[in-house]
Write an enzyme that holds these catalytic residues in place. Structure first.
Site, PDB file in Angstrom:
ATOM      1  N   GLY A  40     -10.094  16.492 -50.823  1.00  0.00           N
ATOM      2  CA  GLY A  40      -8.756  17.044 -50.650  1.00  0.00           C
ATOM      3  C   GLY A  40      -8.390  17.099 -49.182  1.00  0.00           C
ATOM      4  O   GLY A  40      -9.189  16.773 -48.304  1.00  0.00           O
ATOM      5  N   GLY A  67      -8.401  18.495 -46.140  1.00  0.00           N
ATOM      6  CA  GLY A  67      -9.135  19.560 -45.473  1.00  0.00           C
ATOM      7  C   GLY A  67      -8.623  19.902 -44.096  1.00  0.00           C
ATOM      8  O   GLY A  67      -8.996  20.939 -43.528  1.00  0.00           O
ATOM      9  N   LYS A  81      -1.523  16.343 -39.494  1.00  0.00           N
ATOM     10  CA  LYS A  81      -2.987  16.213 -39.477  1.00  0.00           C
ATOM     11  C   LYS A  81      -3.531  17.041 -38.322  1.00  0.00           C
ATOM     12  O   LYS A  81      -3.114  16.866 -37.177  1.00  0.00           O
ATOM     13  CB  LYS A  81      -3.403  14.752 -39.296  1.00  0.00           C
ATOM     14  N   ARG A 131      -3.602   8.896 -53.492  1.00  0.00           N
ATOM     15  CA  ARG A 131      -4.760   8.030 -53.304  1.00  0.00           C
ATOM     16  C   ARG A 131      -5.403   7.677 -54.643  1.00  0.00           C
ATOM     17  O   ARG A 131      -5.156   8.350 -55.653  1.00  0.00           O
ATOM     18  CB  ARG A 131      -5.787   8.738 -52.403  1.00  0.00           C
ATOM     19  N   ASP A 150     -10.962   7.715 -51.589  1.00  0.00           N
ATOM     20  CA  ASP A 150     -10.031   8.734 -51.107  1.00  0.00           C
ATOM     21  C   ASP A 150      -9.258   8.258 -49.886  1.00  0.00           C
ATOM     22  O   ASP A 150      -8.345   8.945 -49.422  1.00  0.00           O
ATOM     23  CB  ASP A 150     -10.767  10.039 -50.796  1.00  0.00           C
TER      24      ASP A 150
END
EC number: 2.7.7.-
Length: 458
Positions: free
Chosen positions: A87, A89, A109, A179, A244
């Site tokens: 996930g 993070g 991000k 994804r 992912d």
């Protein structure tokens, strides 16, 4: 203040797919870079992002009107091993920018811990932020489907990696951040309701002409073959093609330990975490096929007759190799000034063998494709190539002069840490005009300048 027209349709999906939350505030956000052209293309005004409120939104200290920040849940095969506990993070999907050309995700991000951070701090430092900014914008300039860098801010805080380093946050734009691993997680959990909701949402957004899981899978095969062939025609190695890190939209995502090769060889691996060479340059098509198979498997629970669906999907995966070969020829043959025929494909593959055996620089060799190489087979190869009457104008349009080479990126990062952003500006200007000669950035590294390993940087 109006920044973009925001919504967040992903926030309406079942809670199993995401966790809504705000970013962790930072002490002193300062704008490091802003992609004015991209802001305008999305319907925004760059001046708005240079205000105190605009910078605060780029840092996660404020939330723009209409946005609903959330972290997305997903799993993934990491180097072939299934991990359901992934996930976002260290990232938040702030919202979807609604434009006349469709919806685009805006993600931060490095915005702090989320429900999926595990032991991580959820932060990023200036190094990987600069790397992703430069490489993703270079890829966009090269015509490769990719996430884009909208902005980078410094946070006024140090974070700990091997030592204290300056914190930063990247604002990333994508068609979506869905994804392969997003689908895998719900299939793994057996949550068919969440899987169906995700599928319907994704089809509406990315596969509007597909009427069933088989048509979706066929389009995935086409997109991924084309994407990876584009990568390889530029000497690009993603470095960590976990499920992912593979979008269903067909965009390149997650520029961690990636690289553009200097010296060409199909077995090249520069990622420090790829100790077995799983994601070597030459392995990328087979890994793409493997990842698509995992995606197709995750759709099986949606079929009325699952046994029949497995049989059909297996047959569809059998088409991958032919589609891959066609995509490879479509992107490599023009580098020689040739149309993608059987003879041209043979010429291309023979030349790559010569390059590998002579240690030729990938980008420079193609940028000057007419220059001779010292090799026992070169004269015969050149004669056969010339007999196909190459169009050198096509070659010139297919072979960039400038790529974001690792040694330059490292130098830019070191300068940024020392509060000198001029090298970043100079390199960004060069890599976003890749078919122009930019002196310093057009040269291959000297032996002592070569970077021999790349790192994830998270």
């Amino acid at each position: 203040m109006h920044l973009f027209d925001f919504e967040n349709s992903y926030a309406t999906l079942p809670a199993a797919l995401h966790s809504q939350q705000h970013a962790q505030p930072v002490a002193d956000p300062q704008l490091f870079a802003l992609n004015d052209e991209l802001v305008r293309s999305l319907g925004g005004d760059p001046d708005d992002f240079r205000t105190e409120f605009g910078v605060s939104c780029l840092a996660g200290n404020a939330v723009p009107k209409g946005a609903t920040p959330l972290a997305q849940a997903y799993g993934g095969h990491q180097f072939g091993q299934w991990n359901p506990g992934l996930g976002d993070g260290r990232a938040l999907l702030i919202g979807e920018i609604v434009t006349a050309n469709g919806r685009f995700d805006m993600q931060l991000k490095g915005s702090g811990r989320t429900s999926y951070s595990r032991a991580g701090d959820g932060r990023a430092w200036i190094g990987p932020v600069i790397r992703e900014y430069l490489i993703s914008e270079a890829m966009a300039a090269l015509g490769v489907p990719t996430t884009r860098a909208l902005a980078a801010v410094t946070t006024g805080e140090n974070i700990l990696r091997e030592g204290p380093v300056p914190g930063a946050i990247l604002t990333r734009i994508a068609s979506s951040h869905i994804r392969v691993g997003t689908f895998q997680l719900q299939a793994f959990r057996g949550d068919t309701d969440a899987l169906r909701a995700l599928y319907d949402h994704t089809v509406a957004r990315h596969f509007p002409n597909a009427s069933n899981i088989f048509e979706v899978t066929a389009q995935m095969i086409d997109r991924q073959c084309d994407l990876v062939a584009r990568w390889m025609s530029l000497g690009f190695i993603h470095g960590v093609m976990n499920t992912d890190n593979m979008t269903v939209s067909g965009e390149t995502i997650d520029y961690g330990p990636c690289t553009f090769m200097d010296t060409y060889h199909p077995s090249t691996v520069l990622s420090s975490i790829d100790r077995q060479g799983r994601y070597a340059y030459g392995n990328q098509p087979s890994i793409a096929a493997w990842n698509i198979a995992q995606f197709a498997s995750s759709l099986v629970p949606l079929a009325d007759d699952q046994d029949a669906a497995v049989e059909t999907l297996n047959a569809m995966m059998g088409t991958f190799q032919d589609k891959w070969q066609a995509a490879w020829a479509r992107h490599f043959c023009p580098k020689f000034g040739l149309s993608p025929t059987k003879d041209a494909t043979g010429i291309a593959r023979r030349f790559l063998t010569i390059m590998a055996e002579t240690g030729a620089d990938f980008t420079q060799t193609f940028a000057d494709i007419d220059a001779p190489l010292t090799h026992k087979d070169y004269a015969d190869w050149r004669s056969d190539w010339q007999n196909l009457a190459p169009d050198m104008s096509i070659a010139a349009q297919s072979n960039p002069i400038v790529i974001p080479r690792l040694h330059h990126i490292e130098a830019v990062i070191q300068s940024a840490v020392a509060n000198d952003r001029k090298p970043f500006d100079a390199m960004l200007a060069a890599v976003t005009k890749p078919f122009e000669n930019h002196d310093l950035y057009s040269r291959a590294p000297a032996p002592e300048e070569r970077v021999t390993a790349t790192f994830c940087g998270t």
